[in-house]
Scaffold this active site. Structure first.
Site, PDB file in Angstrom:
ATOM      1  N   ILE A 112     -49.556  63.169 -70.513  1.00  0.00           N
ATOM      2  CA  ILE A 112     -48.620  64.243 -70.169  1.00  0.00           C
ATOM      3  C   ILE A 112     -47.367  64.088 -71.032  1.00  0.00           C
ATOM      4  O   ILE A 112     -46.761  63.015 -71.075  1.00  0.00           O
ATOM      5  CB  ILE A 112     -48.238  64.186 -68.671  1.00  0.00           C
ATOM      6  CG1 ILE A 112     -49.502  64.081 -67.807  1.00  0.00           C
ATOM      7  CG2 ILE A 112     -47.412  65.410 -68.288  1.00  0.00           C
ATOM      8  CD1 ILE A 112     -50.486  65.209 -67.972  1.00  0.00           C
ATOM      9  N   HIS A 128     -49.780  53.526 -59.512  1.00  0.00           N
ATOM     10  CA  HIS A 128     -50.498  52.590 -60.385  1.00  0.00           C
ATOM     11  C   HIS A 128     -51.071  51.460 -59.539  1.00  0.00           C
ATOM     12  O   HIS A 128     -50.342  50.868 -58.720  1.00  0.00           O
ATOM     13  CB  HIS A 128     -49.553  52.008 -61.439  1.00  0.00           C
ATOM     14  CG  HIS A 128     -50.263  51.118 -62.419  1.00  0.00           C
ATOM     15  ND1 HIS A 128     -51.051  51.623 -63.423  1.00  0.00           N
ATOM     16  CD2 HIS A 128     -50.304  49.772 -62.548  1.00  0.00           C
ATOM     17  CE1 HIS A 128     -51.552  50.623 -64.131  1.00  0.00           C
ATOM     18  NE2 HIS A 128     -51.110  49.488 -63.615  1.00  0.00           N
ATOM     19  N   ASP A 164     -46.517  52.441 -68.194  1.00  0.00           N
ATOM     20  CA  ASP A 164     -46.336  51.853 -66.868  1.00  0.00           C
ATOM     21  C   ASP A 164     -45.103  50.954 -66.822  1.00  0.00           C
ATOM     22  O   ASP A 164     -45.119  49.895 -66.187  1.00  0.00           O
ATOM     23  CB  ASP A 164     -47.579  51.057 -66.447  1.00  0.00           C
ATOM     24  CG  ASP A 164     -48.845  51.869 -66.550  1.00  0.00           C
ATOM     25  OD1 ASP A 164     -48.782  53.086 -66.336  1.00  0.00           O
ATOM     26  OD2 ASP A 164     -49.897  51.284 -66.862  1.00  0.00           O
ATOM     27  N   LYS A 615     -73.233  46.194 -33.891  1.00  0.00           N
ATOM     28  CA  LYS A 615     -72.862  44.776 -33.883  1.00  0.00           C
ATOM     29  C   LYS A 615     -73.448  44.116 -32.653  1.00  0.00           C
ATOM     30  O   LYS A 615     -73.029  44.383 -31.523  1.00  0.00           O
ATOM     31  CB  LYS A 615     -71.344  44.590 -33.878  1.00  0.00           C
ATOM     32  CG  LYS A 615     -70.946  43.140 -34.199  1.00  0.00           C
ATOM     33  CD  LYS A 615     -69.565  42.782 -33.702  1.00  0.00           C
ATOM     34  CE  LYS A 615     -69.587  42.273 -32.281  1.00  0.00           C
ATOM     35  NZ  LYS A 615     -70.323  40.977 -32.113  1.00  0.00           N
ATOM     36  N   GLN A 618     -72.319  37.918 -30.944  1.00  0.00           N
ATOM     37  CA  GLN A 618     -72.351  36.826 -31.922  1.00  0.00           C
ATOM     38  C   GLN A 618     -73.356  35.746 -31.537  1.00  0.00           C
ATOM     39  O   GLN A 618     -74.023  35.170 -32.401  1.00  0.00           O
ATOM     40  CB  GLN A 618     -70.953  36.214 -32.057  1.00  0.00           C
ATOM     41  CG  GLN A 618     -70.855  35.137 -33.130  1.00  0.00           C
ATOM     42  CD  GLN A 618     -69.420  34.700 -33.380  1.00  0.00           C
ATOM     43  OE1 GLN A 618     -68.496  35.403 -33.025  1.00  0.00           O
ATOM     44  NE2 GLN A 618     -69.248  33.546 -33.980  1.00  0.00           N
ATOM     45  N   CYS A 725     -75.069  42.917 -15.593  1.00  0.00           N
ATOM     46  CA  CYS A 725     -73.840  43.688 -15.392  1.00  0.00           C
ATOM     47  C   CYS A 725     -73.741  44.287 -13.997  1.00  0.00           C
ATOM     48  O   CYS A 725     -72.647  44.462 -13.473  1.00  0.00           O
ATOM     49  CB  CYS A 725     -73.716  44.778 -16.456  1.00  0.00           C
ATOM     50  SG  CYS A 725     -75.166  45.842 -16.581  1.00  0.00           S
ATOM     51  N   SER A 823     -68.450  36.621 -11.622  1.00  0.00           N
ATOM     52  CA  SER A 823     -68.891  35.332 -12.169  1.00  0.00           C
ATOM     53  C   SER A 823     -69.799  35.525 -13.378  1.00  0.00           C
ATOM     54  O   SER A 823     -69.788  34.747 -14.313  1.00  0.00           O
ATOM     55  CB  SER A 823     -69.634  34.525 -11.108  1.00  0.00           C
ATOM     56  OG  SER A 823     -70.920  35.092 -10.846  1.00  0.00           O
ATOM     57  N   PHE A 824     -70.614  36.571 -13.351  1.00  0.00           N
ATOM     58  CA  PHE A 824     -71.619  36.849 -14.370  1.00  0.00           C
ATOM     59  C   PHE A 824     -72.582  35.667 -14.498  1.00  0.00           C
ATOM     60  O   PHE A 824     -73.024  35.294 -15.580  1.00  0.00           O
ATOM     61  CB  PHE A 824     -70.976  37.167 -15.724  1.00  0.00           C
ATOM     62  CG  PHE A 824     -71.774  38.170 -16.527  1.00  0.00           C
ATOM     63  CD1 PHE A 824     -71.928  39.463 -16.086  1.00  0.00           C
ATOM     64  CD2 PHE A 824     -72.368  37.808 -17.717  1.00  0.00           C
ATOM     65  CE1 PHE A 824     -72.663  40.391 -16.818  1.00  0.00           C
ATOM     66  CE2 PHE A 824     -73.116  38.721 -18.461  1.00  0.00           C
ATOM     67  CZ  PHE A 824     -73.251  40.018 -18.000  1.00  0.00           C
TER      68      PHE A 824
END
Length: 920
Positions: A112, A128, A164, A615, A618, A725, A823-824
């Site tokens: 330019i 940049h 630049d 997902k 883990q 659950c 407690s699960f």
């Protein structure tokens, strides 16, 4: 002032605050980056008086031009601004006529003139992609990687007549990850944050607050665009330096080594032990490389390892590095008549148009030897996708099949899905009287791949605490790649264009394959989650198969409605609704039913026509990865399903934040659900469904069938080791039968066999993982301290592994911790209530912030219906428990979440409704 890079970029949108001071702007540039900056500036209230961009290419306008033309903004498409270094007068005059107060240059590949740069009142600002003054020049991102910088970033600066070198307006930086590429850096930070920064910079100028900080010469550097002749890699240096050189040259121009010579693509730093493979002498390297199942492993002078995924030879042919020693595929497939027509269409309509200098396209015509360049590769792939029903092609496929005949053979195999099976890399293990084929890597775009950063973690068998295998630990970069793959599959792949019945056919095929491999799936579930094998076979796997079959049947029954509306005479109107898929969906599942939770959410998601990134927990990733292998066998197109093992804090958080995901389905704890909901709202207001914690009440009246109540009451607590659950978190037993109920429960507990889940006679397997076992022991200790009566259990079983004794507490008062918290695990919490006190026990049962499930045992149907109407829970069981079915909606109230799994209602979680009105 110039920057150009070949990158795969994503669209980013945000909203900007309306501020007071506004400017008339000229936008000079191109690309999606320029388009997003344009959109952001207009949202903030600035007026774009002119867009100056590049001419149309092959009849297609640049994205910046497209959006500006749609808005009615004046658009100018000058092929150049200067001739022989001098500005073109008519171009400059056209520019001056728009009356801009500031030039904004977000991405500009043209030179330019300074007469244009300096013309507006406020001058020009430009983006940049480096932290200036370092890496001035066109290949800044590449040199950031080549030189091993630990920080990357961008600058918005005032344009001047240097390269630049103008004063800095603002800068931002980010960390460079060990396996970042140009694409990952750009997509993760430089693109989305750069858009925000450009908009912020313009507002600073408008408000008169924009700084002009001179660039120092200290630390300044300028690196030119690399040429192929300069891109040879020095293999006699540390592995990280080799890796930086390869990834910095990836795609263009490509780093090459002397053997052949061959160009190296897709570098990845490796950690851990040296993998097995076939030695390969590599000229200039400190020691021989290894051809492994995942690629070419090279060793630096420091003996550290890196892996190269793809190799390209002098003739342009590219192969996966893992296949270096493999003989070429000499067997050709016979084409059907329909495939022959497609091949001729490729020959006549596509290749002839691209290779215009070739009179006749023969079978032996080589794409690159006939003069094709990298842009021609992109054009070939995109035109074939458009003409041939979105067959899943990638640019690299062209490099791997360079002659017309090779390309057609590859194309037909890809169309049929015949080449997908061989790409899968899995390991084998002998267990449960069978040889298991067990994948262990991330599953992205139809392939099993190591995590981008090479990280792994151990997944543990809870029966004895031994390591089953090392599983890839997905990174943020892996999430971005998986989402991009799912987005591509939804928008451009065959899945989105597929007839709904064909989609259902694929899901039926997937269910059949799951049934065919059910013993393998149940075995993996048992060793990875501790589920008793027989229960895993019947419920974990069996209900998963039923779920996919159920939703496969829904695929061609998703439909809208017609709606009568007021007629505006003399015209007539028709309004109808369409049910449409949302796009890319994320699914995050828990560890208690690894495969079944996957099925409950993903089957509805896929039946609705979405693509997904999932997902797994883990600690239990293996059945999800085995499922991924079966999806390939079923013919599910690449990119439709992506599975990323790893941490919730990393993978789950990125999925919550990702702007290209339109829906997130989650099953897990209430605190994590709240965090996910917040992140989904802040990121892009994505749709959310949550199945969260529970403290489900079970009320046992004295007029019940006591034998059944004891049997089902035990199932309500001890089913799947209590890792359920909807487990009954608190039993309310009417006073007159309380002691007898407890006596029978304890008697039955003594008969339960605790042991190896693969033993067919085992009733009670290990808890899922050690941290959970420790939490259960602490839970029981708290109950005792608060004054509850421990009737039996409460301790870890004295044997290897994570086994918990089935436990019973009585005399539990409403204020106690164990009365309020889940407690699960296998812990029965029992409270008495006075005979006949129906409303009193209802009040106690509802005195919880959870509302997932509930139950009542009584022979009095009036009492049963009265209680069921007043219990505040998403599911009520009467004279039964745990009886879920794929056709019945499942989900909670209050802090147990919202949204439904299973049944027709689950489909609506993954659909959007569009209203269409036609006047005729």
């Amino acid at each position: 002032m110039l920057w150009a890079a070949n990158t795969v970029i994503r669209k980013f949108s945000t909203s900007y605050a309306k501020l007071q001071n506004k400017l008339n702007l000229a936008l000079i540039g191109q690309s999606l980056f320029g388009q997003e900056v344009y959109t952001g500036l207009r949202k903030q209230g600035h007026k774009v008086v002119g867009v100056f961009t590049v001419p149309d290419k092959d009849g297609k306008a640049d994205p910046l031009a497209t959006v500006a033309e749609k808005d009615g903004t004046p658009v100018f498409k000058f092929p150049r601004w200067r001739v022989k270094g001098e500005p073109i007068a008519e171009v400059v005059e056209a520019y001056k006529a728009v009356g801009a107060e500031l030039n904004v240059m977000p991405f500009c590949s043209q030179f330019i003139p300074m007469t244009v740069i300096n013309y507006p009142k406020h001058g020009s600002i430009i983006y940049h992609p480096s932290i200036l003054p370092k890496h001035r020049g066109a290949s800044a991102i590449n040199w950031t990687l080549i030189e091993g910088d630990k920080k990357a970033g961008f600058s918005v600066f005032w344009a001047d007549d240097g390269l630049d070198t103008g004063p800095i307006l603002l800068q931002k930086e980010c960390d460079v990850e060990p396996n970042d590429t140009v694409d990952t850096l750009y997509n993760r930070f430089l693109f989305p944050e750069g858009i925000k920064a450009m908009v912020e910079a313009v507002q600073l100028v408008a408000d008169g607050k924009a700084p002009r900080i001179p660039q120092p010469e200290e630390g300044a550097s300028y690196e030119g665009i690399q040429k192929k002749s300069n891109a040879k890699v020095n293999l006699d240096q540390p592995a990280e330096a080799i890796h930086n050189w390869i990834r910095g040259h990836d795609k263009v121009p490509g780093a090459w080594a002397c053997r052949c010579p061959v160009t190296l693509y897709g570098s990845l730093m490796l950690n851990g032990s040296v993998p097995g493979g076939r030695p390969l002498e590599v000229e200039g390297a400190s020691q021989p490389g290894l051809i492994t199942s995942s690629g070419l492993v090279l060793f630096g002078s420091d003996s550290k390892q890196l892996q190269v995924r793809s190799l390209q030879f002098e003739d342009g042919k590219m192969i996966p590095a893992a296949r270096y020693f493999s003989p070429g595929d000499t067997t050709s497939v016979e084409l059907t008549e329909e495939e022959k027509k497609m091949a001729e269409e490729i020959r006549v309509c596509v290749c002839v148009g691209i290779l215009s200098n070739v009179n006749v396209i023969e079978d032996t015509t080589d794409f690159f030897k006939s003069g094709a360049a990298s842009m021609d590769v992109v054009r070939l792939v995109e035109e074939i996708k458009e003409k041939c029903a979105g067959v899943p092609l990638q640019n690299e496929d062209v490099y791997m099949a360079t002659s017309f005949q090779e390309f057609v053979q590859m194309f037909v195999r890809r169309l049929r899905g015949e080449d997908q099976e061989e790409e899968l890399v899995v390991s084998y293990v002998n267990i449960n009287n069978m040889t298991l084929k067990m994948p262990y890597q991330c599953f992205i775009d139809g392939r099993f791949e190591d995590a981008e950063n090479g990280k792994t973690y151990d997944t543990v068998n809870p029966t004895d605490g031994s390591v089953i295998c090392k599983v890839s630990f997905a990174s943020v970069a892996d999430v971005d790649r998986a989402v991009a793959s799912a987005k591509q599959a939804f928008e451009d792949g065959p899945w989105g264009k597929m007839n709904q019945r064909d989609r259902g056919r694929l899901l039926y095929r997937l269910a059949d394959l799951m049934e065919e491999h059910q013993e393998e799936l149940a075995t993996i579930e048992a060793i990875d989650s501790g589920a008793v094998y027989t229960l895993a076979l019947k419920t974990h796997v069996g209900m998963s198969i039923q779920t996919f079959r159920y939703f496969a049947g829904w695929c061609d029954k998703i439909q809208g409605t017609t709606i009568p509306i007021n007629q505006a005479r003399p015209n007539r109107n028709l309004t109808f609704t369409r049910k449409e898929p949302l796009g890319v969906c994320a699914i995050v599942i828990p560890w208690n039913y690894p495969l079944m939770m996957l099925a409950w959410k993903s089957a509805a998601c896929l039946a609705a026509g979405n693509t997904l990134v999932l997902k797994p927990a883990q600690v239990t990733p293996l059945t999800a990865l085995k499922f991924a292998e079966l999806t390939v066998k079923a013919g599910i197109p690449k990119g439709v399903i992506n599975i990323l093992p790893g941490s919730g804090g990393l993978v789950g958080q990125r999925l919550s934040d990702h702007p290209d995901i339109r829906k997130l389905g989650f099953t897990g704890s209430t605190p994590i659900g709240k965090q996910i909901m917040k992140s989904c709202a802040v990121s892009n207001l994505k749709k959310v469904s949550l199945e969260l914690g529970g403290k489900s009440p079970l009320i046992v009246f004295s007029d019940c069938d006591l034998d059944k109540a004891v049997r089902m009451g035990m199932s309500s607590v001890y089913f799947n080791k209590g890792e359920n659950c909807i487990a009954a978190g608190r039993l309310f037993v009417e006073e007159s039968i309380h002691d007898e109920f407890i006596r029978r429960v304890v008697e039955e507990i003594k008969k339960m066999k605790i042991g190896d889940p693969l033993d067919r006679s085992t009733d009670h397997g290990p808890q899922n993982h050690k941290a959970h076992l420790d939490k259960l022991v602490e839970y029981c200790e708290t109950g005792v301290k608060e004054g509850a009566t421990l009737i039996c259990g409460g301790k870890q079983v004295n044997r290897p592994g994570y086994f918990m004794e089935p436990t019973v507490f009585t005399d539990v008062e409403d204020h106690m911790f164990i009365a309020k918290e889940e407690s699960f695990g296998p812990v029965m919490v029992v409270s008495k209530f006075k005979d006949g006190d129906v409303d009193g026990v209802l009040s106690r049962a509802n005195d919880t912030e959870f509302g997932l499930a509930s139950g009542v045992f009584t022979r009095d149907i009036n009492k049963a219906m009265y209680v069921s109407e007043r219990l505040e829970a998403g599911t009520v069981f009467i004279n039964t428990y745990n009886k879920t079915d794929v056709a019945a909606p499942f989900g909670g109230f209050k802090q147990s979440g919202f949204g439904k799994d299973l049944g027709e209602e689950a489909l609506h979680e993954y659909l959007r409704t569009k209203a269409v009105t036609v006047e005729y």
